[in-house]
Scaffold this active site. Sequence first.
Site, PDB file in Angstrom:
ATOM      1  N   HIS A   1      37.554  37.488  37.806  1.00  0.00           N
ATOM      2  CA  HIS A   1      36.131  37.495  37.507  1.00  0.00           C
ATOM      3  C   HIS A   1      35.923  37.011  36.060  1.00  0.00           C
ATOM      4  O   HIS A   1      36.892  36.850  35.307  1.00  0.00           O
ATOM      5  CB  HIS A   1      35.546  38.911  37.686  1.00  0.00           C
ATOM      6  CG  HIS A   1      36.129  39.949  36.798  1.00  0.00           C
ATOM      7  ND1 HIS A   1      36.938  40.970  37.253  1.00  0.00           N
ATOM      8  CD2 HIS A   1      36.051  40.123  35.448  1.00  0.00           C
ATOM      9  CE1 HIS A   1      37.309  41.722  36.239  1.00  0.00           C
ATOM     10  NE2 HIS A   1      36.795  41.235  35.136  1.00  0.00           N
TER      11      HIS A   1
HETATM   12  P1  TYD Z   1      37.714  46.110  38.947  1.00  0.00           P
HETATM   13  O1  TYD Z   1      36.620  45.381  38.235  1.00  0.00           O
HETATM   14  O2  TYD Z   1      38.021  45.687  40.335  1.00  0.00           O
HETATM   15  O3  TYD Z   1      39.037  46.063  38.092  1.00  0.00           O
HETATM   16  P2  TYD Z   1      39.878  44.764  37.621  1.00  0.00           P
HETATM   17  O4  TYD Z   1      39.112  44.186  36.482  1.00  0.00           O
HETATM   18  O5  TYD Z   1      41.165  45.312  37.195  1.00  0.00           O
HETATM   19  O6  TYD Z   1      40.024  43.843  38.768  1.00  0.00           O
HETATM   20  O7  TYD Z   1      37.375  47.679  38.913  1.00  0.00           O
HETATM   21  C1  TYD Z   1      37.959  48.565  39.809  1.00  0.00           C
HETATM   22  C2  TYD Z   1      37.013  49.747  39.957  1.00  0.00           C
HETATM   23  O8  TYD Z   1      36.930  50.488  38.749  1.00  0.00           O
HETATM   24  C3  TYD Z   1      35.617  49.334  40.334  1.00  0.00           C
HETATM   25  O9  TYD Z   1      35.114  50.303  41.260  1.00  0.00           O
HETATM   26  C4  TYD Z   1      34.851  49.450  39.051  1.00  0.00           C
HETATM   27  C5  TYD Z   1      35.566  50.563  38.331  1.00  0.00           C
HETATM   28  N1  TYD Z   1      35.541  50.467  36.870  1.00  0.00           N
HETATM   29  C6  TYD Z   1      34.851  51.395  36.127  1.00  0.00           C
HETATM   30  O10 TYD Z   1      34.205  52.323  36.675  1.00  0.00           O
HETATM   31  N2  TYD Z   1      34.866  51.336  34.766  1.00  0.00           N
HETATM   32  C7  TYD Z   1      35.534  50.351  34.118  1.00  0.00           C
HETATM   33  O11 TYD Z   1      35.535  50.312  32.858  1.00  0.00           O
HETATM   34  C8  TYD Z   1      36.236  49.360  34.901  1.00  0.00           C
HETATM   35  C9  TYD Z   1      36.982  48.236  34.218  1.00  0.00           C
HETATM   36  C10 TYD Z   1      36.213  49.450  36.254  1.00  0.00           C
END
Ligand code: TYD
Length: 142
Positions: free
Chosen positions: A52
Site C-alpha cells: 500500500h
Molecule cells: P495492515 O495495514 O494490513 O498491516 P501491514 O501494513 O503490515 O500490511 O494492518 C493490519 C491490521 O492492523 C489492520 O486491521 C489495521 C490494524 N492496524 C492498526 O490498528 N494500527 C496500526 O497502527 C496499524 C499499522 C495497523
Amino acid sequence: MSIGSCKLIDIPLKSDERGSLVFVEAGEQIHFNIKRNYILFGIKGDEERGHHAHKELFQLVMCLNGSFEVELFDGKKRKTFALDSITRGLLIGPMVWRVLRKFSSDAVCSVLASEKYDEADYIRNMDDFVTLTGDGQSVKFE
Ligand code: TYD
C-alpha cells in the site's frame, strides 16, 4: 513524493560494558513528530506486509532484529532496500508504494509514524495509486 526522497539514515548507537542502546529523536534523525509506533514480528514463512501507499504519512522503518527487505515504487521507479541492522532505518514519505518481504524468522520491524492509524490515509489499490501519481503504470509485486 519520489523514491529519491526516501533514504536510509543512521541511527545513533551507544554501547558500553552494560550493553547497547539506540535512539531516535524528532527534529534530529527524523523531521516529523512521532505519533505512533507499531511493531511487526513473528512474520510467517514467505508472508509479505505493506502493499500500500499513504497519502500523507511519513514513517521510519527500523529493523530491531533479523532482516527483511523493503521495496518502494513511486509510480515510476522501483528501489529495494535491505534492512538488517538496528543502526540503519529507512525513511519513507507519502505517495510511495511499499512492500515488506523476505523476513527472517527472527525479524522484528519497528515503524515510527508521523500520524495515528487512519485507514483513510491508505491507498491499497495499485491502479488507484498509479492514477494519483500520474503517468506511471501498475506494477505487479511478486
Ligand atoms: P495492515 O495495514 O494490513 O498491516 P501491514 O501494513 O503490515 O500490511 O494492518 C493490519 C491490521 O492492523 C489492520 O486491521 C489495521 C490494524 N492496524 C492498526 O490498528 N494500527 C496500526 O497502527 C496499524 C499499522 C495497523
